[in-house]
Design a protein around this motif. Structure first.
Motif, short mmCIF file in Angstrom:
data_model
loop_
_atom_site.label_atom_id
_atom_site.label_comp_id
_atom_site.label_asym_id
_atom_site.label_seq_id
_atom_site.Cartn_x
_atom_site.Cartn_y
_atom_site.Cartn_z
N UNK A 236 0.84 -1.19 0.00
CA UNK A 236 0.00 0.00 0.00
C UNK A 236 0.88 1.24 0.00
N UNK A 237 0.44 2.27 -0.72
CA UNK A 237 1.31 3.43 -0.98
C UNK A 237 1.83 4.15 0.27
N UNK A 238 1.09 4.07 1.39
CA UNK A 238 1.49 4.83 2.59
C UNK A 238 2.40 4.04 3.53
N UNK A 239 2.79 2.83 3.10
CA UNK A 239 3.76 2.07 3.90
C UNK A 239 5.06 2.85 3.93
N UNK A 248 6.99 10.31 -0.92
CA UNK A 248 6.02 11.14 -1.66
C UNK A 248 6.65 11.73 -2.91
N UNK A 249 5.80 12.08 -3.84
CA UNK A 249 6.24 12.71 -5.08
C UNK A 249 5.56 14.07 -5.15
N UNK A 255 1.73 20.08 -4.97
CA UNK A 255 0.93 19.05 -4.28
C UNK A 255 1.78 17.80 -4.10
N UNK A 256 1.82 17.27 -2.89
CA UNK A 256 2.58 16.04 -2.65
C UNK A 256 1.63 14.87 -2.49
N UNK A 261 7.02 3.70 -2.78
CA UNK A 261 7.31 2.61 -1.82
C UNK A 261 7.46 1.27 -2.54
N UNK A 262 6.79 1.08 -3.67
CA UNK A 262 6.92 -0.17 -4.42
C UNK A 262 8.36 -0.38 -4.86
#
Ligand code: F6P
Length: 360
Positions: A236-239, A248-249, A255-256, A261-262
């Protein structure tokens, strides 16, 4: 019979599958009562502009074609806060008075806001300040809105992520690779958990469960060497990284958003195990898909119930899904209860019983 009303409806926050199905149901339910429906464009932004941007929505606009489509025909935005709108000179303007004036000018008896927790909070504050009648319908692929088992858009996102695992498995098996799939979900891991179980992942990493990368590597080694030649990981992206950082990008306008994380997990697995890894980032593919049947059903039931609440004069309510029924709850209660994965819930237990590594 209630007197004919004029209601406003808007979609706010990130789009997801099923929004057009909600609009269709609400338009059918409302026009069936002889009411008018004004569709506000781009969330509250359509009420800020002068002239205001809205369309009178009719049944003729909503043949079944539109119900099948992802996105929202009204447009939406997940940027900016109407109470603090950035101006060209660097200052900020509170646009709430303009929005409230717009609702009065259009003579709306009620507004139905289709949004996630952030949008609902904005609409609730506007309704309190402006004294207008509000009903909310929860939508978010993240499924993180409290007091409802399902928000519109989640089922489709989980389905698309499951299908992605189905498609990754054969290529992983053919090449003896470890495939890492990164999915959206903000700070709740519902999409990763649901899709991970349904799609046969070996490892599911959620923001709710801190992971030990050595345990992840041990599971992958076991998959690759003992049982078969490949591994499937969904993250999941917030791991966070091992160091505890959220990746974050930065996008246009500063905007972030979560992202990265993948690739991080993939590199860690590759380094620790020596196995070949590849990464797939699903991103907005989870949102733009045509709604699957469950999202269409929930969307339709929510749209109809929201109109019923307006007819009953029962306001400040969010429609919700509970035990295969549509209920309604106070919007404030829903906003106050962010819904993360229940670590003692049936799905976490199921994943563990299936031997899926949750990283802990
Ligand atoms: O909240 C919905 C969501 O899709 C999150 O899962 C994700 O983090 C975010 O929106 C992405 O936002 P944007 O569309 O601005 O990239």
């Amino acid at each position: 019979m209630t007197a004919p009303k004029r209601i406003g409806i808007l979609t706010s926050g990130g789009d997801c599958a099923g929004l057009n199905a909600v609009l269709r149901a609400a338009v059918y339910a409302a026009t069936g009562r002889g009411w008018e429906v004004y569709g506000i464009e781009d969330g509250t932004a359509g009420l800020l502009d002068r002239p205001m941007r809205y369309r009178v929505l009719t049944r003729q606009m909503f043949d079944t074609t539109i119900m099948r489509l992802g996105g929202t025909i009204l447009g939406t935005t997940n940027k900016g806060n109407p109470f603090k709108l950035p101006q060209a000179d660097g200052s900020f303007k509170d646009g709430s008075d303009d929005i409230i004036a717009g609702i009065r000018e259009l003579k709306l008896d009620a507004v139905i806001g289709i949004g996630g927790d952030g949008s609902m909070e904005i609409l609730r504050t506007l309704a309190k300040r402006g004294g207008f009648n509000l009903i909310c319908i929860p939508k978010t692929m993240d499924n993180d809105v409290g007091k409802t088992e399902i928000s519109v858009g989640f089922e489709t996102a989980a389905y698309v992520a499951t299908e992605a695992l189905d498609r990754l498995q054969p290529t992983a098996a053919s090449h003896d690779r470890v495939m890492v799939l990164e999915v959206m979900g903000r700070d709740a891991g519902h999409v990763a958990l649901n899709a991970g179980i349904a799609g046969g992942a070996d490892v599911i990493l959620l923001p709710e469960i801190p992971y030990d990368i050595e345990k992840v590597a041990a599971k992958i080694r076991a998959c690759v060497t003992e049982n078969r030649g490949f591994g499937l990981v969904i993250v999941s992206e917030a791991v966070k990284t091992r160091g505890g950082d959220a990746l974050k990008v930065e996008h246009t306008g500063g905007e972030k958003r979560y992202g990265g994380i993948g690739h991080y997990i993939s590199a860690e697995i590759s380094q620790l195990t020596g196995f070949e890894t590849r990464v797939t980032v699903l991103g907005h593919v989870l949102r733009g898909a045509p709604p699957i049947h469950t999202d269409r059903l929930v969307a339709a039931a929510f749209g109809v119930h929201a109109v019923e609440l307006v007819a009953q004069g029962k306001f400040d309510r969010m429609v919700a899904w509970s035990n295969r029924q549509v209920i309604d709850v106070p919007i404030d209660e829903a906003i106050a209860s962010y819904q993360v994965v229940d670590l003692n819930g049936a799905l976490v237990k199921t994943a563990r019983a299936l031997g899926i590594c949750l990283g802990d």
